[in-house]
Design an enzyme around this catalytic site. Structure first.
Site, mmCIF file in Angstrom:
data_model
loop_
_atom_site.group_PDB
_atom_site.id
_atom_site.type_symbol
_atom_site.label_atom_id
_atom_site.label_comp_id
_atom_site.label_asym_id
_atom_site.label_seq_id
_atom_site.Cartn_x
_atom_site.Cartn_y
_atom_site.Cartn_z
ATOM 1 N N ASP A 188 70.610 44.005 82.097
ATOM 2 C CA ASP A 188 71.642 43.125 81.283
ATOM 3 C C ASP A 188 70.896 41.764 81.405
ATOM 4 O OD1 ASP A 188 73.565 41.314 80.158
ATOM 5 O OD2 ASP A 188 74.812 42.587 80.736
ATOM 6 N N GLY A 211 75.187 41.451 69.683
ATOM 7 C CA GLY A 211 73.956 41.836 70.563
ATOM 8 C C GLY A 211 73.992 40.936 71.909
ATOM 9 N N VAL A 212 72.818 40.445 72.287
ATOM 10 C CA VAL A 212 72.375 39.880 73.372
ATOM 11 C C VAL A 212 73.158 38.367 73.314
ATOM 12 C CG1 VAL A 212 70.163 39.026 72.657
ATOM 13 C CG2 VAL A 212 70.606 39.282 75.253
ATOM 14 N N ASP A 213 73.005 37.833 71.938
ATOM 15 C CA ASP A 213 73.814 36.696 71.741
ATOM 16 C C ASP A 213 75.153 36.458 71.968
ATOM 17 O OD1 ASP A 213 73.910 33.924 70.858
ATOM 18 O OD2 ASP A 213 73.843 34.419 68.662
ATOM 19 N N ASN A 260 70.844 33.262 66.298
ATOM 20 C CA ASN A 260 70.503 33.310 65.014
ATOM 21 C C ASN A 260 70.676 31.993 64.608
ATOM 22 O OD1 ASN A 260 73.389 32.330 64.494
ATOM 23 N ND2 ASN A 260 73.913 34.319 64.909
ATOM 24 N N SER A 317 64.513 40.219 68.237
ATOM 25 C CA SER A 317 64.375 40.834 66.904
ATOM 26 C C SER A 317 64.544 42.367 66.838
ATOM 27 C CB SER A 317 63.108 40.127 66.176
ATOM 28 O OG SER A 317 63.600 38.959 65.682
ATOM 29 N N THR A 318 64.903 42.937 67.881
ATOM 30 C CA THR A 318 64.560 44.384 67.603
ATOM 31 C C THR A 318 65.935 45.193 67.817
ATOM 32 O OG1 THR A 318 64.577 44.718 70.091
ATOM 33 C CG2 THR A 318 62.502 44.540 68.987
ATOM 34 N N GLY A 319 66.853 44.215 67.620
ATOM 35 C CA GLY A 319 68.316 44.936 67.523
ATOM 36 C C GLY A 319 68.992 44.767 66.153
HETATM 37 P P1 ADP Z 1 68.188 40.388 67.182
HETATM 38 O O1 ADP Z 1 69.178 40.052 66.153
HETATM 39 O O2 ADP Z 1 67.272 39.327 67.589
HETATM 40 O O3 ADP Z 1 67.847 41.639 66.677
HETATM 41 P P2 ADP Z 1 69.849 41.807 69.275
HETATM 42 O O4 ADP Z 1 70.728 41.192 69.977
HETATM 43 O O5 ADP Z 1 70.721 42.478 68.200
HETATM 44 O O6 ADP Z 1 69.031 40.622 68.687
HETATM 45 O O7 ADP Z 1 68.775 42.687 69.965
HETATM 46 C C1 ADP Z 1 67.760 42.290 70.369
HETATM 47 C C2 ADP Z 1 67.510 43.214 71.803
HETATM 48 O O8 ADP Z 1 68.245 42.858 72.729
HETATM 49 C C3 ADP Z 1 67.817 44.551 71.477
HETATM 50 O O9 ADP Z 1 66.660 45.365 72.090
HETATM 51 C C4 ADP Z 1 68.966 44.930 72.286
HETATM 52 O O10 ADP Z 1 69.150 46.308 72.872
HETATM 53 C C5 ADP Z 1 68.981 43.892 73.512
HETATM 54 N N1 ADP Z 1 69.837 43.591 74.099
HETATM 55 C C6 ADP Z 1 71.367 43.825 73.524
HETATM 56 N N2 ADP Z 1 72.147 43.234 74.660
HETATM 57 C C7 ADP Z 1 71.378 42.870 75.703
HETATM 58 C C8 ADP Z 1 71.778 42.413 76.971
HETATM 59 N N3 ADP Z 1 73.153 41.933 77.416
HETATM 60 N N4 ADP Z 1 70.810 42.114 77.893
HETATM 61 C C9 ADP Z 1 69.009 42.278 77.221
HETATM 62 N N5 ADP Z 1 69.241 42.906 76.144
HETATM 63 C C10 ADP Z 1 70.274 42.973 75.365
#
Ligand code: ADP
Length: 169
Positions: free
Chosen positions: A9, A31-33, A23, A120-122
Site C-alpha cells: 500500500d 482508489g489510491v487517491d 484526477n 491509470s490502471t484502476g
Molecule cells: P486511476 O484512476 O489512475 O486508474 P486508481 O487509483 O483507480 O487510479 O488505480 C491505480 C492503481 O493503483 C491500480 O493498479 C490500483 O490497484 C492501485 N492502488 C489502489 N490503491 C492503492 C494503494 N493504497 N497503494 C498502491 N496502489 C494502489
C-alpha cells in the site's frame, strides 16, 4: 538510479515522495487517491485547493507537488493519468508524461527516493501490460543522477508479477 519493485500500500512507504494517481480536480477521488487523502489528512487537500485556486485543474500528464501531511513520505506528487477510453498513441504519451513530469518535479525539489503506483490502471482502465511497459521504459530512460531510487509499488500480486517479469528483461 536504482529501480525497486514492491507489493504494498503506497500510503505506508517511507520515501521522500510518493506519487498519487489523481484526477483533474486534484480534490481527491477513489482508489489510491482516496487512500492517500484519507491517511494523509486535510493538509494535503488544503495544499491541493491552493494549487487549484492558482492554476485551475491539472491536465492529464501533468504533475503538482504538495506536503504529504500525516504520511511517512515528505511529499506527495499528484499526477493525472489518462483515461484509456478508446486508447491510442496520445494516451500512451500522456501516461509517459505522468512519469516524466513527476520525476522532473522530484529533481526540482531535491527528492532522492520516489514511489510510483500503477497510474491509470484502476478506474481509468489503461491496459495493465502496456501501462507497465510504459512506466518502466519511461523511468529507465529518464537520465538523472540526483534521484537515487525509484520504487514501483504494486497493490496486487498480478501487477507485481507483471513488473517483476518486465524488469528482468
Ligand atoms: P486511476 O484512476 O489512475 O486508474 P486508481 O487509483 O483507480 O487510479 O488505480 C491505480 C492503481 O493503483 C491500480 O493498479 C490500483 O490497484 C492501485 N492502488 C489502489 N490503491 C492503492 C494503494 N493504497 N497503494 C498502491 N496502489 C494502489
Amino acid at each position: 538510479m536504482k529501480l525497486k519493485l514492491i507489493q504494498s500500500d503506497i500510503t505506508t512507504i517511507k520515501t521522500d515522495a510518493i506519487v498519487n494517481a489523481a484526477n483533474t480536480s486534484l480534490l481527491g477521488g477513489g482508489g489510491v487517491d482516496g487512500a492517500i487523502h484519507r491517511k494523509g489528512g486535510t493538509e494535503i487537500l488544503e495544499a491541493c485547493r491552493k494549487i487549484r485556486a492558482k492554476q485551475g485543474k491539472c491536465n492529464p500528464g501533468e504533475a503538482v507537488i504538495t506536503t504529504a501531511g500525516n504520511l511517512s513520505a515528505k511529499y506527495v506528487i499528484h499526477t493525472v493519468g489518462p483515461v484509456w477510453n478508446q486508447g491510442g498513441k496520445d494516451k500512451e504519451m500522456l501516461l509517459a508524461n505522468c512519469y516524466i513530469n513527476s520525476l522532473k518535479l522530484a529533481v526540482e525539489n531535491d527528492i532522492k527516493t520516489i514511489a510510483f503506483p500503477n497510474i491509470s490502471t484502476g478506474i481509468y482502465k489503461f491496459p495493465k501490460e502496456l501501462a507497465a511497459k510504459i512506466a518502466i521504459e519511461t523511468v529507465k530512460s529518464f537520465q538523472q543522477e540526483q534521484i537515487e531510487e525509484v520504487i514501483f509499488v504494486c497493490f496486487d500480486k498480478e501487477n507485481y508479477n507483471r513488473y517483476d517479469k518486465l524488469l528482468r528483461i
